[in-house]
Structure formats: C-alpha cells, structure tokens
Design an enzyme around this catalytic site. Structure first.
Site, short mmCIF file in Angstrom:
data_model
loop_
_atom_site.label_atom_id
_atom_site.label_comp_id
_atom_site.label_asym_id
_atom_site.label_seq_id
_atom_site.Cartn_x
_atom_site.Cartn_y
_atom_site.Cartn_z
N ARG A 26 2.51 2.06 -63.35
CA ARG A 26 3.93 2.35 -63.09
C ARG A 26 4.12 3.74 -62.50
O ARG A 26 5.09 3.99 -61.79
CB ARG A 26 4.74 2.16 -64.38
N GLU A 84 -5.43 3.48 -78.90
CA GLU A 84 -5.28 3.21 -80.34
C GLU A 84 -6.54 2.52 -80.89
O GLU A 84 -7.02 2.83 -81.96
CB GLU A 84 -4.05 2.36 -80.56
P1 AMP Z 1 0.28 7.65 -74.48
O1 AMP Z 1 -1.10 7.85 -73.92
O2 AMP Z 1 0.27 7.30 -75.95
O3 AMP Z 1 1.20 8.80 -74.16
O4 AMP Z 1 0.88 6.35 -73.78
C1 AMP Z 1 1.43 6.42 -72.50
C2 AMP Z 1 1.02 5.26 -71.62
O5 AMP Z 1 1.15 4.01 -72.32
C3 AMP Z 1 1.95 5.18 -70.43
O6 AMP Z 1 1.18 4.86 -69.27
C4 AMP Z 1 2.95 4.11 -70.79
O7 AMP Z 1 3.25 3.33 -69.66
C5 AMP Z 1 2.29 3.28 -71.89
N1 AMP Z 1 3.15 3.12 -73.09
C6 AMP Z 1 2.93 3.65 -74.32
N2 AMP Z 1 3.89 3.31 -75.20
C7 AMP Z 1 4.76 2.54 -74.50
C8 AMP Z 1 6.01 1.89 -74.85
N3 AMP Z 1 6.54 1.95 -76.09
N4 AMP Z 1 6.65 1.20 -73.88
C9 AMP Z 1 6.14 1.13 -72.63
N5 AMP Z 1 4.98 1.71 -72.24
C10 AMP Z 1 4.29 2.42 -73.16
#
Ligand code: AMP
Length: 181
Positions: free
Chosen positions: A64, A101
């Site tokens: 995205r 995760e």
């Molecule tokens: P993080 O590495 O935990 O910051 O997760 C960010 C990545 O995961 C981004 O590329 C987001 O598109 C996706 N992502 C994580 N949580 C969500 C959520 N609740 N809704 C949509 N996309 C998410």
C-alpha cells in the site's frame, strides 16, 4: 487540514473487525483510495509539509506504500523507490530481516536505488508496532540516505510505533489515529 477534512478522511477508512485474525481491527484504505476527493485529500496532506524540503526520493513500503508513495513523489517532485518483500527485485539488493508477530520476514531494496546523502521521505499506509518501518529505516540508512521523515495515513498509537521510530531519530507524521489494535 481542518477538523472536518480529518473526520472525512477517517470516515473513508473501512474497519474490518477480526481480520486477518480475531482481535485485529483491520484498517482498510481501499475505500479511501477508491474515493477520488478523499484520495486527493490524503495525498495533499501527506505531501504538503515537504514542498520545501529538497526531497530527492520517496520510498514506499510494499504494497500500500507504493500507491501512496508514488502519488506523493509526483506531488513533491521526487523520484520513487520501492521497498519490497524479499525475492521480488531483479537487480543486486540490500536486505534486512524483521520480526513479525509470528516469525521473521525480510525486505529488500536495490543497492543502487539511492546514493549517500539523498533525502528521502518514507511512506506506508499505517504504523502499528513500527517493526516494518524500523526495518525500512535500517535499509535506507544502509544505503546512506538521509531520512527526512516517515509518513503514514494511520497511526495506532497504543502500539508505540511512532515512538519507536522517533527513538531512531526519524520524525514521524500521520494523518489520523485510531485507538486499539
Ligand atoms: P507494524 O510493523 O506492526 O508497524 O505494522 C505495519 C504494517 O502492517 C503496515 O504495512 C500495515 O499495512 C500493516 N498493518 C498492521 N496492523 C494493521 C491494521 N490494524 N490494519 C491494516 N494494516 C495493518
């Protein structure tokens, strides 16, 4: 962006409960992207602060971040560079592993995508824990880029991602915030 625009932007993002697994509220930006005035508003707001920042490139995180990053790059007069999942880029790459995760993943950039000192804006749709963006920061710094800021449409502040990036010395800007995961 005024409070009414912010509210409209927030309303344009669809929430899918329990996707991809129970307890996650998936913030789906396809509804925002498909709405021309809202897409334009988001790109305007992401681009506006950087018009005088002498950006050379916008780096977008797959997938995205490509849609948003390409549009922002055009708006600020910068090139676009993709940060991709491993194995997708055809030329010589630099690679970094990062924790998800469950387990780990890797992301890559072309080794010659940026020159030392080039000024880059990092873009993705959402920051949650910040693990993905932190890995992107490491890759950009491996290439010697100067990260002017990291920008997101959505922040999930409870997960602490923005603080994690700021601790690395990267200014963070996001357009809207949602409570929860
Ligand atoms: P993080 O590495 O935990 O910051 O997760 C960010 C990545 O995961 C981004 O590329 C987001 O598109 C996706 N992502 C994580 N949580 C969500 C959520 N609740 N809704 C949509 N996309 C998410």
């Amino acid at each position: 962006m005024d409070a009414r625009d912010l509210e409209a932007l927030k309303d344009a993002i669809r929430c899918i409960p329990d996707y991809p697994k129970p307890g996650i509220q998936f913030r789906d930006i396809t509804t925002l992207l498909g709405n021309a005035p809202m897409f334009r508003l988001a790109i305007d707001a992401l681009s506006h602060p950087w018009s005088d920042s002498r950006l050379t490139h916008v780096a977008g995180i797959e997938a995205r971040g490509f849609i948003l990053g390409g549009a922002v790059a055009q708006r600020v007069g910068a090139g676009f560079v993709p940060i991709r999942k491993k194995g997708k880029l055809p030329h010589e790459t630099v690679r970094v592993a990062y924790s998800l995760e469950y387990g780990i993943d890797e992301m890559e950039m072309h080794r010659d995508a940026l020159q030392p000192g080039e000024r880059v804006l990092l873009i993705d749709d959402l920051i949650a824990t910040g693990g993905t963006a932190e890995a992107a920061v490491k890759l950009l710094r491996t290439l010697g880029a100067e990260i002017v800021a990291a920008c997101f449409v959505i922040d999930l502040p409870e997960l602490g991602g923005a603080r994690r990036l700021e601790a690395l010395g990267v200014p963070v800007r996001s357009l809207v915030a949602f409570q929860g995961h």
